[in-house]
Design a protein around this motif. Sequence first.
Motif: not given
Length: 165
Positions: A37-45
């Motif tokens: 598991l890791q944290m991520g950031t959505l930058l576009d969707l």
Amino acid sequence: MNDLAQTFSKTEDLDDRVSIRRPLKLLTVVVQTSTELQMGTLLDLSESGMLLEVSSPLQAGSAVTVDLPESGLTRATAVWASGNYAGCQFDEPLSRKTISASLLRAEPGSTVSGELVNQWDLDTGAAQEPEIEKLSPRARIGILLGSSAFLWALIAAPLIGHLAL
């Protein structure tokens, strides 16, 4: 040609995307395997994919699962990867409800309203601002004075016609 450009040319033509990409910044949990598991950031969707920034690099072709508002754990495949960024395609298209919920939960000011931004600065993860050509001060004053003269002419024409009778 760098690896990222080669990957793009092999996997997708950026101008022929299937659905509109919406810039945002939304923290999410990314599952690479059943144990990692890791944290991520959505930058576009979009309905078909996402641009994801993660703390440890992904490999192109790797399966990922992200936790999205309204739809929960959603499976995708990394189509390309460059450093800590990955372009992913969802196994099943997202609903509009999920996209709307994601945009609402994104960090304030991170979405771009009214403008479609397809170009990203992969070093910072920020959308490049579209260039807007501005009129010179001389042109602005000319438009303002011309508009004012035209409006005064519209106001004065009935008065002059009435006085002539």
